[in-house]
Design an enzyme around this catalytic site. Structure first.
Site, short mmCIF file in Angstrom:
data_model
loop_
_atom_site.label_atom_id
_atom_site.label_comp_id
_atom_site.label_asym_id
_atom_site.label_seq_id
_atom_site.Cartn_x
_atom_site.Cartn_y
_atom_site.Cartn_z
CG ASN A 7 -1.73 1.24 1.38
OD1 ASN A 7 -1.84 2.02 0.44
ND2 ASN A 7 -2.32 1.45 2.56
CE LYS A 9 -0.05 3.40 4.74
NZ LYS A 9 -0.07 3.57 6.17
CG HIS A 93 -6.02 2.37 4.96
ND1 HIS A 93 -5.55 3.30 5.85
CD2 HIS A 93 -5.06 1.43 4.85
CE1 HIS A 93 -4.33 2.94 6.25
NE2 HIS A 93 -4.02 1.81 5.65
CD GLU A 95 -2.93 5.74 6.49
OE1 GLU A 95 -2.95 5.70 5.25
OE2 GLU A 95 -2.02 5.24 7.19
CD GLU A 159 -3.92 -2.18 7.28
OE1 GLU A 159 -2.79 -2.47 6.87
OE2 GLU A 159 -4.49 -1.13 6.97
N GLY A 165 1.77 2.44 10.62
CA GLY A 165 2.74 3.52 10.45
C GLY A 165 3.42 3.95 11.74
CB SER A 204 4.60 -1.49 12.11
OG SER A 204 4.16 -0.16 12.32
P1 PGA Z 1 2.46 0.50 7.58
O1 PGA Z 1 1.03 0.67 6.89
O2 PGA Z 1 3.04 -0.82 7.08
O3 PGA Z 1 3.26 1.67 7.14
O4 PGA Z 1 2.23 0.43 9.03
C1 PGA Z 1 0.17 -0.42 6.70
C2 PGA Z 1 -1.11 0.03 6.03
O5 PGA Z 1 -1.57 1.15 6.33
O6 PGA Z 1 -1.69 -0.68 5.23
#
Ligand code: PGA
Length: 244
Positions: A7, A9, A93, A95, A159, A165, A204
């Site tokens: 992803n 983003k 997601h 976010e 998640e 993140g 992460s």
């Molecule tokens: P990250 O993001 O691996 O940077 O924690 C995962 C995601 O948002 O799908």
């Protein structure tokens, strides 16, 4: 079949997306792992062009609208994504839920619209730190999931928001427990068909911890954000996924 999905983003416009795909095509990739890359809409065509005849990775989007066409300024219909050979699409997601006010109901409508044109929805669910502290994790995830189950032809990504993140990955034990609970919810809704639905972990994941997830039963794959931005690191993660 295990899954690993990148992803990006909001990274990489068309020029950088094309370069990423060309670099990733030089990576040695395992055959028995389904590999996907979720790219920004504006970069889908460039990624498709750079992919040429290569069958991996599958291309995915990070969002879609639920309508076919009409007065929805700035939105993208699943049919439009389909024209570019988009195989899957992230939905809900955290976010988007946090920054754009996406609700469980909106997620449900998006899932149905994507499934109707044969694009696999990857439904993201997960609790915040405050919800976990208040012991509301299961309630939250259940509500998110229940609203999203408008088709059984989907993937689920657990998640936890606090792990996304943050560099603080969720332990494989906690992820396994959650995956088991998610599987139970899926079984209640879809019966035996629920066994076919991949449940991914995201938050992460990197080259140091990926083995732990792939060696844990009930984790069918991972969704990788930050560690997918470098094509060589992502290639390494794909090979690690194949070793389990
Ligand atoms: P990250 O993001 O691996 O940077 O924690 C995962 C995601 O948002 O799908």
């Amino acid at each position: 079949m295990k899954w690993i999905i990148a992803n990006w983003k909001m990274h990489y416009g068309p020029i950088k997306a094309g370069a990423w795909i060309r670099a990733f095509r030089r990576e040695r990739l395992p055959k028995d792992v389904e590999i996907g890359v979720a790219v920004p809409h504006i970069s889908l065509a460039a990624a498709r062009a750079s992919l040429g005849r290569a069958s991996a990775p599958l291309l995915g989007a990070q969002n879609a609208f639920w309508g076919k066409e009409g007065a929805f300024t700035g939105e993208t219909a699943p049919e439009m994504l389909q024209e570019l050979g988009t195989s899957f699409c992230l939905v809900g997601h955290s976010e988007r839920r946090i920054h754009l006010g996406e609700t469980d109901q909106m997620v449900g409508k998006k899932v149905a619209a994507l499934a109707a044109v044969g694009i696999k929805p990857v439904v993201c669910v997960g609790e915040t730190k405050a919800q976990r502290d208040k012991k509301e994790t299961l309630k939250v995830v259940k509500a998110q999931l229940t609203a999203a189950l408008t088709t059984s032809d989907l993937l689920v990504a657990y998640e936890p928001v606090w792990a996304v993140g943050s560099g603080k990955a969720c332990s494989p034990e906690i992820a396994k427990q959650m995956h088991e609970s998610i599987r139970e919810i899926l079984k209640k809704k879809f019966g035996a068909r629920a066994e076919q639905i991949p449940i991914l972990y995201g938050g992460s994941v990197d080259e140091n911890n990926i083995h732990e997830y792939f060696s844990t039963t009930d984790i069918d794959g991972v969704l990788v954000g930050g560690a997918s931005l470098d094509p060589r690191t992502f290639g390494l993660l794909c090979r690690a996924a194949a070793r389990g």
